[in-house]
Design a protein around this motif. Structure first.
Motif, PDB file in Angstrom:
ATOM      1  N   ARG A 398      12.837 -53.134 -29.274  1.00  0.00           N
ATOM      2  CA  ARG A 398      12.152 -52.941 -30.544  1.00  0.00           C
ATOM      3  C   ARG A 398      12.296 -54.195 -31.429  1.00  0.00           C
ATOM      4  O   ARG A 398      11.320 -54.657 -32.024  1.00  0.00           O
ATOM      5  CB  ARG A 398      12.715 -51.712 -31.260  1.00  0.00           C
ATOM      6  CG  ARG A 398      11.883 -51.265 -32.471  1.00  0.00           C
ATOM      7  CD  ARG A 398      12.446 -49.981 -33.054  1.00  0.00           C
ATOM      8  NE  ARG A 398      12.382 -48.891 -32.098  1.00  0.00           N
ATOM      9  CZ  ARG A 398      11.279 -48.148 -31.893  1.00  0.00           C
ATOM     10  NH1 ARG A 398      10.180 -48.396 -32.583  1.00  0.00           N
ATOM     11  NH2 ARG A 398      11.291 -47.170 -31.007  1.00  0.00           N
ATOM     12  N   ALA A 399      13.505 -54.732 -31.500  1.00  0.00           N
ATOM     13  CA  ALA A 399      13.723 -55.939 -32.300  1.00  0.00           C
ATOM     14  C   ALA A 399      12.971 -57.127 -31.698  1.00  0.00           C
ATOM     15  O   ALA A 399      12.387 -57.945 -32.416  1.00  0.00           O
ATOM     16  CB  ALA A 399      15.207 -56.254 -32.392  1.00  0.00           C
ATOM     17  N   ALA A 400      12.985 -57.186 -30.357  1.00  0.00           N
ATOM     18  CA  ALA A 400      12.267 -58.277 -29.682  1.00  0.00           C
ATOM     19  C   ALA A 400      10.780 -58.210 -30.005  1.00  0.00           C
ATOM     20  O   ALA A 400      10.144 -59.232 -30.324  1.00  0.00           O
ATOM     21  CB  ALA A 400      12.478 -58.190 -28.171  1.00  0.00           C
ATOM     22  N   LEU A 401      10.223 -56.988 -29.934  1.00  0.00           N
ATOM     23  CA  LEU A 401       8.792 -56.827 -30.199  1.00  0.00           C
ATOM     24  C   LEU A 401       8.443 -57.233 -31.629  1.00  0.00           C
ATOM     25  O   LEU A 401       7.389 -57.838 -31.878  1.00  0.00           O
ATOM     26  CB  LEU A 401       8.382 -55.375 -29.941  1.00  0.00           C
ATOM     27  CG  LEU A 401       6.905 -55.043 -30.139  1.00  0.00           C
ATOM     28  CD1 LEU A 401       6.042 -55.902 -29.218  1.00  0.00           C
ATOM     29  CD2 LEU A 401       6.652 -53.561 -29.879  1.00  0.00           C
ATOM     30  N   ARG A 402       9.334 -56.926 -32.566  1.00  0.00           N
ATOM     31  CA  ARG A 402       9.077 -57.278 -33.956  1.00  0.00           C
ATOM     32  C   ARG A 402       8.935 -58.805 -34.125  1.00  0.00           C
ATOM     33  O   ARG A 402       8.024 -59.291 -34.805  1.00  0.00           O
ATOM     34  CB  ARG A 402      10.206 -56.758 -34.836  1.00  0.00           C
ATOM     35  CG  ARG A 402       9.941 -56.952 -36.332  1.00  0.00           C
ATOM     36  CD  ARG A 402      10.953 -56.208 -37.183  1.00  0.00           C
ATOM     37  NE  ARG A 402      12.297 -56.742 -37.036  1.00  0.00           N
ATOM     38  CZ  ARG A 402      13.295 -56.107 -36.403  1.00  0.00           C
ATOM     39  NH1 ARG A 402      13.099 -54.912 -35.876  1.00  0.00           N
ATOM     40  NH2 ARG A 402      14.492 -56.660 -36.298  1.00  0.00           N
ATOM     41  N   TRP A 403       9.799 -59.551 -33.464  1.00  0.00           N
ATOM     42  CA  TRP A 403       9.722 -61.013 -33.570  1.00  0.00           C
ATOM     43  C   TRP A 403       8.541 -61.556 -32.776  1.00  0.00           C
ATOM     44  O   TRP A 403       7.901 -62.531 -33.200  1.00  0.00           O
ATOM     45  CB  TRP A 403      11.028 -61.647 -33.099  1.00  0.00           C
ATOM     46  CG  TRP A 403      12.120 -61.495 -34.108  1.00  0.00           C
ATOM     47  CD1 TRP A 403      13.235 -60.706 -34.018  1.00  0.00           C
ATOM     48  CD2 TRP A 403      12.187 -62.117 -35.403  1.00  0.00           C
ATOM     49  NE1 TRP A 403      13.987 -60.799 -35.151  1.00  0.00           N
ATOM     50  CE2 TRP A 403      13.377 -61.664 -36.033  1.00  0.00           C
ATOM     51  CE3 TRP A 403      11.362 -63.000 -36.090  1.00  0.00           C
ATOM     52  CZ2 TRP A 403      13.749 -62.082 -37.296  1.00  0.00           C
ATOM     53  CZ3 TRP A 403      11.735 -63.418 -37.356  1.00  0.00           C
ATOM     54  CH2 TRP A 403      12.914 -62.967 -37.944  1.00  0.00           C
ATOM     55  N   TYR A 404       8.258 -60.939 -31.628  1.00  0.00           N
ATOM     56  CA  TYR A 404       7.080 -61.372 -30.865  1.00  0.00           C
ATOM     57  C   TYR A 404       5.808 -61.183 -31.690  1.00  0.00           C
ATOM     58  O   TYR A 404       4.925 -62.042 -31.698  1.00  0.00           O
ATOM     59  CB  TYR A 404       6.956 -60.568 -29.565  1.00  0.00           C
ATOM     60  CG  TYR A 404       7.928 -60.955 -28.474  1.00  0.00           C
ATOM     61  CD1 TYR A 404       8.307 -62.281 -28.284  1.00  0.00           C
ATOM     62  CD2 TYR A 404       8.452 -59.994 -27.601  1.00  0.00           C
ATOM     63  CE1 TYR A 404       9.196 -62.631 -27.271  1.00  0.00           C
ATOM     64  CE2 TYR A 404       9.328 -60.334 -26.589  1.00  0.00           C
ATOM     65  CZ  TYR A 404       9.701 -61.657 -26.429  1.00  0.00           C
ATOM     66  OH  TYR A 404      10.565 -62.003 -25.422  1.00  0.00           O
ATOM     67  N   GLU A 405       5.725 -60.050 -32.377  1.00  0.00           N
ATOM     68  CA  GLU A 405       4.545 -59.780 -33.202  1.00  0.00           C
ATOM     69  C   GLU A 405       4.411 -60.809 -34.321  1.00  0.00           C
ATOM     70  O   GLU A 405       3.303 -61.250 -34.646  1.00  0.00           O
ATOM     71  CB  GLU A 405       4.628 -58.372 -33.794  1.00  0.00           C
ATOM     72  CG  GLU A 405       4.379 -57.270 -32.781  1.00  0.00           C
ATOM     73  CD  GLU A 405       4.602 -55.887 -33.357  1.00  0.00           C
ATOM     74  OE1 GLU A 405       4.033 -54.926 -32.779  1.00  0.00           O
ATOM     75  OE2 GLU A 405       5.329 -55.751 -34.354  1.00  0.00           O
ATOM     76  N   ARG A 406       5.536 -61.186 -34.895  1.00  0.00           N
ATOM     77  CA  ARG A 406       5.512 -62.184 -35.981  1.00  0.00           C
ATOM     78  C   ARG A 406       5.020 -63.528 -35.466  1.00  0.00           C
ATOM     79  O   ARG A 406       4.197 -64.190 -36.111  1.00  0.00           O
ATOM     80  CB  ARG A 406       6.910 -62.309 -36.576  1.00  0.00           C
ATOM     81  CG  ARG A 406       6.988 -63.230 -37.785  1.00  0.00           C
ATOM     82  CD  ARG A 406       8.280 -62.988 -38.512  1.00  0.00           C
ATOM     83  NE  ARG A 406       8.443 -63.882 -39.642  1.00  0.00           N
ATOM     84  CZ  ARG A 406       9.392 -63.760 -40.549  1.00  0.00           C
ATOM     85  NH1 ARG A 406      10.257 -62.770 -40.466  1.00  0.00           N
ATOM     86  NH2 ARG A 406       9.493 -64.606 -41.557  1.00  0.00           N
ATOM     87  N   ALA A 407       5.515 -63.924 -34.306  1.00  0.00           N
ATOM     88  CA  ALA A 407       5.083 -65.195 -33.726  1.00  0.00           C
ATOM     89  C   ALA A 407       3.621 -65.124 -33.287  1.00  0.00           C
ATOM     90  O   ALA A 407       2.859 -66.081 -33.464  1.00  0.00           O
ATOM     91  CB  ALA A 407       5.975 -65.561 -32.540  1.00  0.00           C
ATOM     92  N   ALA A 408       3.231 -63.976 -32.730  1.00  0.00           N
ATOM     93  CA  ALA A 408       1.843 -63.815 -32.275  1.00  0.00           C
ATOM     94  C   ALA A 408       0.879 -63.895 -33.445  1.00  0.00           C
ATOM     95  O   ALA A 408      -0.207 -64.482 -33.339  1.00  0.00           O
ATOM     96  CB  ALA A 408       1.685 -62.483 -31.540  1.00  0.00           C
ATOM     97  N   ALA A 409       1.259 -63.320 -34.581  1.00  0.00           N
ATOM     98  CA  ALA A 409       0.399 -63.357 -35.764  1.00  0.00           C
ATOM     99  C   ALA A 409       0.170 -64.784 -36.244  1.00  0.00           C
ATOM    100  O   ALA A 409      -0.844 -65.076 -36.873  1.00  0.00           O
ATOM    101  CB  ALA A 409       1.023 -62.525 -36.880  1.00  0.00           C
ATOM    102  N   ALA A 410       1.112 -65.678 -35.929  1.00  0.00           N
ATOM    103  CA  ALA A 410       0.988 -67.090 -36.319  1.00  0.00           C
ATOM    104  C   ALA A 410       0.322 -67.925 -35.232  1.00  0.00           C
ATOM    105  O   ALA A 410       0.251 -69.145 -35.350  1.00  0.00           O
ATOM    106  CB  ALA A 410       2.359 -67.669 -36.644  1.00  0.00           C
ATOM    107  N   GLY A 411      -0.140 -67.241 -34.145  1.00  0.00           N
ATOM    108  CA  GLY A 411      -0.894 -67.946 -33.121  1.00  0.00           C
ATOM    109  C   GLY A 411      -0.104 -68.374 -31.903  1.00  0.00           C
ATOM    110  O   GLY A 411      -0.608 -69.175 -31.103  1.00  0.00           O
ATOM    111  N   HIS A 412       1.119 -67.868 -31.725  1.00  0.00           N
ATOM    112  CA  HIS A 412       1.927 -68.250 -30.558  1.00  0.00           C
ATOM    113  C   HIS A 412       1.401 -67.531 -29.319  1.00  0.00           C
ATOM    114  O   HIS A 412       1.409 -66.304 -29.234  1.00  0.00           O
ATOM    115  CB  HIS A 412       3.391 -67.900 -30.803  1.00  0.00           C
ATOM    116  CG  HIS A 412       4.336 -68.578 -29.856  1.00  0.00           C
ATOM    117  ND1 HIS A 412       4.452 -68.223 -28.542  1.00  0.00           N
ATOM    118  CD2 HIS A 412       5.205 -69.616 -30.045  1.00  0.00           C
ATOM    119  CE1 HIS A 412       5.367 -68.977 -27.953  1.00  0.00           C
ATOM    120  NE2 HIS A 412       5.829 -69.840 -28.852  1.00  0.00           N
ATOM    121  N   THR A 413       0.950 -68.292 -28.335  1.00  0.00           N
ATOM    122  CA  THR A 413       0.280 -67.733 -27.162  1.00  0.00           C
ATOM    123  C   THR A 413       1.189 -66.831 -26.342  1.00  0.00           C
ATOM    124  O   THR A 413       0.827 -65.694 -26.006  1.00  0.00           O
ATOM    125  CB  THR A 413      -0.253 -68.882 -26.277  1.00  0.00           C
ATOM    126  OG1 THR A 413      -1.216 -69.631 -27.035  1.00  0.00           O
ATOM    127  CG2 THR A 413      -0.905 -68.343 -25.026  1.00  0.00           C
TER     128      THR A 413
END
Length: 605
Positions: A398-413
Motif C-alpha cells: 500500500r505504501a509502495a503504491l502511494r509513492w508509485y502513484e505520486r511519481a506516475a502523476a509527475a510522468g515517471h514511466t
C-alpha cells in the motif's frame, strides 16, 4: 539633445565618415573656445543686471564645480525671482552638505512651478522618511511631465504596495524614455503574464516583451538578458543570441552564461567555454558548473573539481552535488557521500536522492529512507519511485503504491507501469489501462506488452479470412505488441511471431521468433523450431528445441525425445523424455512418461 542622439546613431551606422583624432581635438578646442566666449558674454550681461544671464552663468559654474563662483550668481538670480536659479542653488547647497537649506530653496522653486525642484524636494523628503510629503512633491513633478519625478513616484508607490498607482507612473516614465522604468514595467507585466498564462491570456506577456525590447535598446543589460530568454524559449535563437551578447558585453554574467549554453547547443563548445569563463570569473555559479562539466567530459577531473568548488563558493549548491557525482564516478565513495550530504543539507533534492542511493547500496536502508523522503517531498520524481521500490521490497504494498502513484502523476514511466500492474492485480482493468498507456507512451516496452494483453483479452475472435479477401488492418493490440517487440521485449516478439504465423506470413513469423530466441526466449526458440520443422528443416529445428529444452522448456524436451525415438536413438530419447517429465506441464509430463516407458521397454527387449 534629441538631435545629438540622432547624430550619434547616424555615426554608428557608418553613413558618415568617422572624424580623425586631429579633427576631434580641433572640435574640442573649438567647443572650449565657444564655451569661454559664452561665459564672457554671460558675465557681462550679469554685471549689467540681466537676471537670466546670472542664472545661466551660475549653472555653468555649478556644472564646472566652481561652487563659490556659482553661489553668488545663483543667489542674485534667485533674489530676482528666477525659479531655475532657486533650484540650482538648492542643488549647490545639497552638494555642500546643507540639505535643509537646499530643501528651502527647492520649495521656493517648486512652488513657482519648477518640476526639477519638486522632484528634488520629493527625493529629499523620502530620504528623511516623510513619505506623504515625498509623494506630494513627486506627484507635482510627475504631473508636469518630469520623467525622473514620475519614476521616483512610481518607486515610492510600489514600495507602499500601491500596485495600480506604481504601474501608472512607471508606464508614464517608460513612455518618456526612462529605461529603468521600462525594465521594471516589463518585470511587472511578466509576473502578471506568469499568473495568467494558464488562462491562455498572452496580452501581458506580449506587452512585457515590448518594454523589455525598449529598455534593452536603450542599453539596459538586464532587459537584454530577459529579452534573450523570451526569444530563446520561443525558438528564435539567432536574435536571442544577439541580445545575450549585448547584455554580456555590458557585464551581465547571467547573459554570458546563457550565451555559453546557446553556443554549446549549436556545437561551438570552444566559444561557449570562453563566455562561461567570463561569467564564472564574475561570480556566476551556473557558468562555473558548466565549465566543470565540460572539463569532466574531457577527463580533466582536477580542473573540473576546481570549477565545481568555484560554483560552490558562488553559492550554487549544484557545485557540491557535481563534486559528489565526480567522486562517485572515480569510486571515491566516502568523498562522494560527503559532497552529497553538503548539497542535501542545503536542500538539493537530487543530491538527497543520490545520497540515499549511496547509503542503500552500502546496506544502510534505515539511513537511506529519510533522504529519499526529503528528496521526494521536495519534488524529486526519482526519489518518489525509489521509495516505492523500498516499500515494495519490504512487502508494504500500500505504501509502495502511494509513492508509485505520486511519481506516475509527475510522468515517471516505470512508476506508471507499477501502478498499472497493481490495478490489474486488483481487477480494475480500466484504471490499469490508463496507467499502462501512460507508461507505454513514455517508452516502456513492458507497459506496451501489458497494454496489448489487456486489449487482446477484449478483442472479439477474428472472422475467418477467405482467400482473395484483403487482409484486415492491424488492431490496436497488435500495434502495441509490435511496439514492444521492436523495443526488444521477448514475449512480445513471440506474440508478434504467432500473429504473423496465424496470417500465414512464415517469413515474418520466423524473423520475430528468431529475434526472441537469440535474446534468450525459450518460447521463441521452441516456436521457431516448430516453424522450421513444418518447413522441412528438422535438423535446424532440433538445434532450437535443444536450446529451449536446456532453458527449461518441457514441450521442447518432448519434441526432442520424439525425434530421437524416430531416429532410433533410444537412450537419447529416453533422456529427453525424463527431462520433459521433470519440466512439465502436466499433460506434457504424462505424454513424456508414456514415451519414456515405451523406450525403456524397447531398450530392455
Amino acid at each position: 539633445m534629441d538631435v545629438m542622439g540622432d547624430m550619434a546613431n547616424l555615426f554608428g551606422t557608418g553613413r558618415f565618415a568617422q572624424p580623425s583624432d586631429q579633427e576631434e581635438a580641433t572640435d574640442e578646442a573649438q567647443e572650449a573656445a565657444d564655451e569661454a566666449a559664452e561665459e564672457v558674454r554671460r558675465r557681462l550681461a550679469a554685471e549689467a543686471g540681466d537676471v537670466e544671464a546670472m542664472s545661466v552663468l551660475g549653472a555653468m559654474l555649478l556644472r564646472r564645480g566652481d561652487f563659490d563662483g556659482a553661489e553668488s550668481h545663483l543667489r542674485a538670480a534667485t533674489a530676482a525671482g528666477d525659479r531655475a536659479a532657486a533650484n540650482n542653488l538648492g542643488v549647490l547647497l545639497h552638494q555642500r552638505g546643507y540639505a535643509d537649506e537646499a530643501a528651502g530653496w527647492w520649495r521656493i522653486a517648486a512652488v513657482a512651478g519648477s518640476a526639477p525642484a519638486a522632484h528634488a524636494l520629493g527625493r529629499h523628503f523620502r530620504e528623511r522618511g516623510d513619505e506623504p510629503a515625498a509623494e506630494y512633491w513627486l506627484c507635482q513633478a510627475a504631473e508636469q511631465g518630469h520623467v525622473l519625478g514620475a519614476y521616483a513616484l512610481a518607486d515610492l508607490l510600489e514600495h507602499r504596495g500601491d500596485e495600480a498607482g506604481a504601474e501608472r507612473w512607471m508606464r508614464a516614465a517608460a513612455e518618456r524614455g526612462h529605461r529603468e522604468a521600462a525594465y521594471r514595467l516589463a518585470r511587472t507585466l511578466d509576473r502578471r503574464a506568469g499568473q495568467k498564462r494558464d488562462e491562455g491570456d498572452t496580452d501581458a506577456a506580449d506587452e512585457a516583451e515590448q518594454w523589455y525590447r525598449q529598455a534593452a535598446a536603450r542599453g539596459h543589460r538586464r532587459a537584454a538578458l530577459h529579452l534573450g530568454t523570451i526569444l530563446e524559449k520561443r525558438g528564435e535563437l539567432k536574435e536571442a543570441g544577439r541580445w545575450y551578447l549585448t547584455s554580456a558585453k555590458d557585464g551581465e554574467a547571467r547573459a554570458a552564461c546563457a550565451l555559453g549554453f546557446l553556443l554549446r547547443d549549436a556545437g561551438d563548445t570552444e566559444s561557449a567555454a570562453v563566455w562561461w569563463l567570463r561569467a564564472a570569473q564574475d561570480g556566476d555559479g551556473n557558468a562555473a558548473n558548466a565549465l566543470g562539466a565540460l572539463h569532466a567530459e574531457r577527463g580533466e577531473t582536477q580542473t573540473a573539481e576546481r570549477w565545481y568548488r568555484a560554483a560552490m563558493d558562488a553559492g550554487d549548491d549544484n557545485g557540491a552535488y557535481n563534486l559528489g557525482l565526480l567522486c562517485a564516478d572515480q569510486g571515491r565513495t566516502t568523498q562522494a557521500e560527503q559532497w552529497y550530504r553538503r548539497a542535501a543539507y542545503a536542500g538539493h533534492r537530487e543530491a538527497s536522492n543520490a545520497l540515499a542511493i549511496l547509503l542503500l547500496r552500502a546496506g544502510d536502508e534505515t539511513g537511506a529512507e529519510p533522504w529519499f523522503s526529503k528528496a521526494a517531498e521536495a519534488g524529486s520524481v526519482d526519489a518518489a519511485f525509489n521509495l516505492g521500490i523500498l516499500h515494495a521490497g519490504r512487502g508494504e504494498e500500500r505504501a509502495a503504491l502511494r509513492w508509485y502513484e505520486r511519481a506516475a502523476a509527475a510522468g515517471h514511466t516505470e512508476a506508471a507501469l507499477q501502478v498499472g500492474m497493481a490495478r490489474l492485480r486488483d481487477g480494475d482493468e480500466r484504471e490499469a489501462e490508463r496507467f499502462l498507456r501512460c507508461a507505454a507512451g513514455g517508452g516502456s516496452a513492458e507497459a506496451a506488452y501489458r497494454l496489448a494483453t489487456v486489449l487482446d483479452a477484449r478483442r472479439p475472435p477474428a472472422p475467418a479470412h477467405e482467400l482473395g479477401e484483403p487482409a484486415q488492418e492491424k488492431s490496436e493490440c497488435e500495434e502495441w505488441y509490435e511496439r514492444a517487440a521492436s523495443q526488444g521485449h521477448r514475449r512480445a516478439q513471440v506474440r508478434v511471431g504467432m500473429m504473423a504465423a496465424a496470417r500465414g506470413d512464415v517469413v515474418e513469423a520466423a524473423r520475430w521468433y528468431r529475434e526472441a530466441a537469440e535474446s534468450g526466449s525459450r518460447n521463441g526458440a521452441f516456436n521457431l523450431g516448430l516453424l522450421l520443422a513444418r518447413e522441412g528443416s528438422e535438423p535446424e529445428a532440433v538445434v532450437w528445441w535443444r536450446r529451449a529444452a536446456d532453458a527449461g522448456h518441457g514441450r521442447a524436451a518432448l519434441r526432442l525425445a520424439l525425434v530421437c525415438a524416430r531416429r532410433g536413438e533410444l537412450a537419447e530419447g529416453q533422456r529427453w523424455a525424463d527431462r520433459a517429465v521433470s519440466l512439465g506441464p502436466r499433460e506434457v509430463g504424462e505424454r513424456a512418461a508414456r514415451l519414456r516407458d515405451a523406450l525403456r521397454q524397447e531398450l530392455s527387449a
